[in-house]
Design an enzyme around this catalytic site. Structure first.
Site, PDB file in Angstrom:
ATOM      1  N   CYS A 174     -42.342  -8.356  -2.751  1.00  0.00           N
ATOM      2  CA  CYS A 174     -43.606  -9.106  -2.736  1.00  0.00           C
ATOM      3  C   CYS A 174     -44.076  -9.421  -1.336  1.00  0.00           C
ATOM      4  CB  CYS A 174     -43.426 -10.406  -3.499  1.00  0.00           C
ATOM      5  SG  CYS A 174     -42.788 -10.107  -5.098  1.00  0.00           S
ATOM      6  N   LYS A 232     -53.025 -15.455  -5.741  1.00  0.00           N
ATOM      7  CA  LYS A 232     -51.659 -14.905  -5.787  1.00  0.00           C
ATOM      8  C   LYS A 232     -51.268 -14.354  -4.422  1.00  0.00           C
ATOM      9  CE  LYS A 232     -47.777 -13.119  -6.913  1.00  0.00           C
ATOM     10  NZ  LYS A 232     -46.576 -13.955  -7.125  1.00  0.00           N
TER      11      LYS A 232
HETATM   12  N1  SAJ Z   1     -37.087 -15.583   3.831  1.00  0.00           N
HETATM   13  C1  SAJ Z   1     -36.928 -15.952   5.173  1.00  0.00           C
HETATM   14  N2  SAJ Z   1     -37.214 -17.236   5.540  1.00  0.00           N
HETATM   15  C2  SAJ Z   1     -37.650 -18.166   4.633  1.00  0.00           C
HETATM   16  C3  SAJ Z   1     -37.804 -17.773   3.265  1.00  0.00           C
HETATM   17  C4  SAJ Z   1     -37.516 -16.474   2.887  1.00  0.00           C
HETATM   18  O1  SAJ Z   1     -36.539 -15.144   6.024  1.00  0.00           O
HETATM   19  O2  SAJ Z   1     -37.887 -19.315   5.012  1.00  0.00           O
HETATM   20  C5  SAJ Z   1     -36.817 -14.197   3.439  1.00  0.00           C
HETATM   21  C6  SAJ Z   1     -35.743 -14.056   2.378  1.00  0.00           C
HETATM   22  O3  SAJ Z   1     -34.477 -13.918   2.983  1.00  0.00           O
HETATM   23  C7  SAJ Z   1     -36.166 -12.771   1.669  1.00  0.00           C
HETATM   24  C8  SAJ Z   1     -37.688 -12.779   1.768  1.00  0.00           C
HETATM   25  O4  SAJ Z   1     -38.004 -13.682   2.839  1.00  0.00           O
HETATM   26  O5  SAJ Z   1     -35.671 -11.631   2.369  1.00  0.00           O
HETATM   27  C9  SAJ Z   1     -38.441 -13.193   0.501  1.00  0.00           C
HETATM   28  O6  SAJ Z   1     -37.863 -14.383   0.067  1.00  0.00           O
HETATM   29  P1  SAJ Z   1     -38.563 -15.307  -1.083  1.00  0.00           P
HETATM   30  O7  SAJ Z   1     -37.748 -16.532  -1.197  1.00  0.00           O
HETATM   31  O8  SAJ Z   1     -39.991 -15.461  -0.804  1.00  0.00           O
HETATM   32  O9  SAJ Z   1     -38.314 -14.487  -2.415  1.00  0.00           O
HETATM   33  P2  SAJ Z   1     -39.203 -13.575  -3.384  1.00  0.00           P
HETATM   34  O10 SAJ Z   1     -39.935 -12.549  -2.593  1.00  0.00           O
HETATM   35  O11 SAJ Z   1     -38.256 -13.134  -4.441  1.00  0.00           O
HETATM   36  O12 SAJ Z   1     -40.253 -14.583  -4.127  1.00  0.00           O
HETATM   37  C10 SAJ Z   1     -41.564 -14.790  -3.684  1.00  0.00           C
HETATM   38  C11 SAJ Z   1     -41.943 -16.182  -4.179  1.00  0.00           C
HETATM   39  N3  SAJ Z   1     -43.223 -16.549  -3.625  1.00  0.00           N
HETATM   40  C12 SAJ Z   1     -43.343 -17.750  -3.004  1.00  0.00           C
HETATM   41  O13 SAJ Z   1     -42.376 -18.501  -2.873  1.00  0.00           O
HETATM   42  C13 SAJ Z   1     -44.701 -18.102  -2.498  1.00  0.00           C
HETATM   43  C14 SAJ Z   1     -42.024 -16.181  -5.691  1.00  0.00           C
HETATM   44  O14 SAJ Z   1     -42.509 -17.432  -6.164  1.00  0.00           O
HETATM   45  C15 SAJ Z   1     -42.981 -15.093  -6.158  1.00  0.00           C
HETATM   46  O15 SAJ Z   1     -43.110 -15.074  -7.583  1.00  0.00           O
HETATM   47  C16 SAJ Z   1     -42.458 -13.756  -5.689  1.00  0.00           C
HETATM   48  O16 SAJ Z   1     -42.419 -13.771  -4.249  1.00  0.00           O
HETATM   49  C17 SAJ Z   1     -43.400 -12.692  -6.200  1.00  0.00           C
HETATM   50  O17 SAJ Z   1     -42.966 -11.957  -7.132  1.00  0.00           O
HETATM   51  O18 SAJ Z   1     -44.551 -12.660  -5.754  1.00  0.00           O
END
Ligand code: SAJ
Length: 428
Positions: free
Chosen positions: A268, A214
């Site tokens: 996360c 995870k």
């Molecule tokens: N972000 C970027 N660049 C990217 C992708 C995201 O700057 O290329 C930023 C987003 O704007 C945001 C943050 O990162 O501020 C997190 O974005 P996210 O799309 O990872 O969203 P979360 O945190 O809601 O979801 C993640 C997911 N994990 C993965 O994709 C590996 C989700 O599947 C998990 O269930 C979740 O964390 C969790 O609860 O762990």
């Protein structure tokens, strides 16, 4: 126990009715289990028992109403009401302290409650994201508290969640799952339980591997975002548009560069890398450095803003700055660890006035027009869909000066009449 689960006669208690616990409780209730949710927030208990979710998520209210009206799910704050259940799902938060060390107090409190009410043969499942080796430690805590033997008198599993807010109910069903047991029998039991609604693949392993998997998933993402952000920093110095470069690099069949931005929010990614490192005696420093890069991205947006102030000889202390978007990601109202707040904190003492507008977050300006009237600069901090279709020419007329800083790569062509700067967009 196996038969009770197979026939959906097993009684399930879900500890912690947050954005994971409540949808999971609803899922088990909707496939026929009798579920009781234990929640310390009495207002949340009241709302759930009225079929009214405190979590914003598509479909959740109709699904919740349905199972509450059928008497398949109810919430309580009384531990006595979760006594001697067959399965306990612990879905409590595992935040960081200020010093970035894990705060497992909520988890330990939940485990102590379960230890005090569980029965011989109970299956205890930790869905919370935890540092490696936590589940085995919690099993030892239960043994100490109630004398039951882990793996013999009770079963214990780590079953991490991967759902994406906004798609929770689909992903609960179709995502593949990892189930890590302190014993193989524990994982086998959990597999039967989750198979009641999971259509995705189910992979069984030990609990420490499951905890690590995870954390690796989110750390992989965080490190790759940091790499994209360093590419943006280099592209800015080389005067090229990093998004065009990423688009071209990603035409390679085995390259998938992430998206640079004003920062990494949510509950996360900013946390999980620290959980992963917490029990380690030593590490290489890559994961920590990636966290620092992502945590500093709001400062890159500040530098772009102040470069723009200089271009028009605007003293920063006179500037009115509008932050567009407070949520940590697009089309969401969730502001946890949002980089927008880090940006505001970084500039608020150096500019005349900070305003914000976010259609999903209460307490911001009523309209974008109201926020922009008389302003000198606007900084895009969230990729809400609404912000992708703005008419900048029209909005520009409301502003005193027209500085536009793009923190989320929403603007392809810089609008006429604006001083435009974007993360990773080179010199304009
Ligand atoms: N972000 C970027 N660049 C990217 C992708 C995201 O700057 O290329 C930023 C987003 O704007 C945001 C943050 O990162 O501020 C997190 O974005 P996210 O799309 O990872 O969203 P979360 O945190 O809601 O979801 C993640 C997911 N994990 C993965 O994709 C590996 C989700 O599947 C998990 O269930 C979740 O964390 C969790 O609860 O762990």
């Amino acid at each position: 126990m196996m038969e009770k689960i197979k026939n959906r006669e097993a009684e399930i208690a879900v500890i912690g009715l947050g954005y994971i616990g409540l949808p999971t409780a609803i899922m088990f209730a909707s496939v026929g289990f009798n579920v009781i949710g234990y929640e310390i927030r009495s207002e949340v208990v009241r709302r759930i028992n009225n079929g009214n979710s405190h979590i914003i998520e598509p479909e959740i209210n109709s699904l919740l109403k349905n199972v509450v009206e059928k008497g398949m799910l109810r919430a309580t704050s009384n531990p006595e009401e979760i006594r001697e259940k067959d399965a306990y799902l612990i879905c409590v938060q595992t935040p960081l302290r200020k010093d970035k060390t894990p705060n497992l107090r909520y988890l330990e409190d939940a485990v102590k409650i379960v230890a005090s009410v569980m029965k011989k043969g109970s299956l205890v499942i930790i869905e919370s994201t935890v540092p490696p080796m936590t589940t085995v430690r919690m099993a030892e805590l239960i043994e100490k508290l109630n004398g039951l033997k882990a793996g013999k008198d009770f079963y214990m599993v780590h079953a991490p969640e991967r759902v994406m807010p906004g798609r929770i109910f689909k992903e609960l069903v179709y995502n593949s799952r990892i189930l890590g047991g302190i014993t193989p029998e524990s994982a086998d039991l959990a597999e039967i339980l989750y198979r009641s609604f999971v259509k995705g693949q189910i992979f069984k392993t030990d609990s420490t591997t499951s905890e690590m998997v995870k954390l690796m998933e989110n750390t992989f993402r965080d490190v790759n975002i940091a790499l994209a952000n360093e590419f943006a920093f280099l592209a800015h110095q080389y005067g090229i548009d990093v998004f065009r470069a990423i688009e071209l690099a990603n035409t390679h069949p085995r390259v998938k560069i992430h998206t640079p931005g004003i920062g990494v929010g949510g509950h996360c990614l900013p946390k999980d890398p620290y959980l992963l490192l917490a029990p380690a005696k030593e590490d290489f420093g890559l994961i920590q450095k990636a966290r620092e890069i992502n945590e500093d991205m709001p400062l890159m947006a500040k530098d772009l803003l102040f470069e723009a102030f200089k271009l028009i000889n605007l003293p920063p202390e006179e500037a009115i700055v509008v932050v567009l978007g407070l949520a940590y990601k697009g089309n969401s109202d969730d502001t946890r660890n949002s980089p927008a707040y880090a940006f505001i904190e970084a500039v608020q003492d150096d500019v005349g006035e900070i305003r914000s507008y976010d259609p999903y977050v209460s307490g911001t300006h009523e309209s974008i027009e109201e926020a922009l009237t008389g302003a000198d600069a606007v900084v895009i901090a969230t990729d809400h869909n609404e912000f992708k279709i703005l008419s900048w020419e029209g909005l520009g007329k409301l502003m005193r000066n027209r500085i536009l800083i793009d923190g989320r790569h929403l603007i392809e062509e810089p609008p006429k009449g604006f001083i435009f700067k974007g993360i990773g967009r080179g010199e304009y």
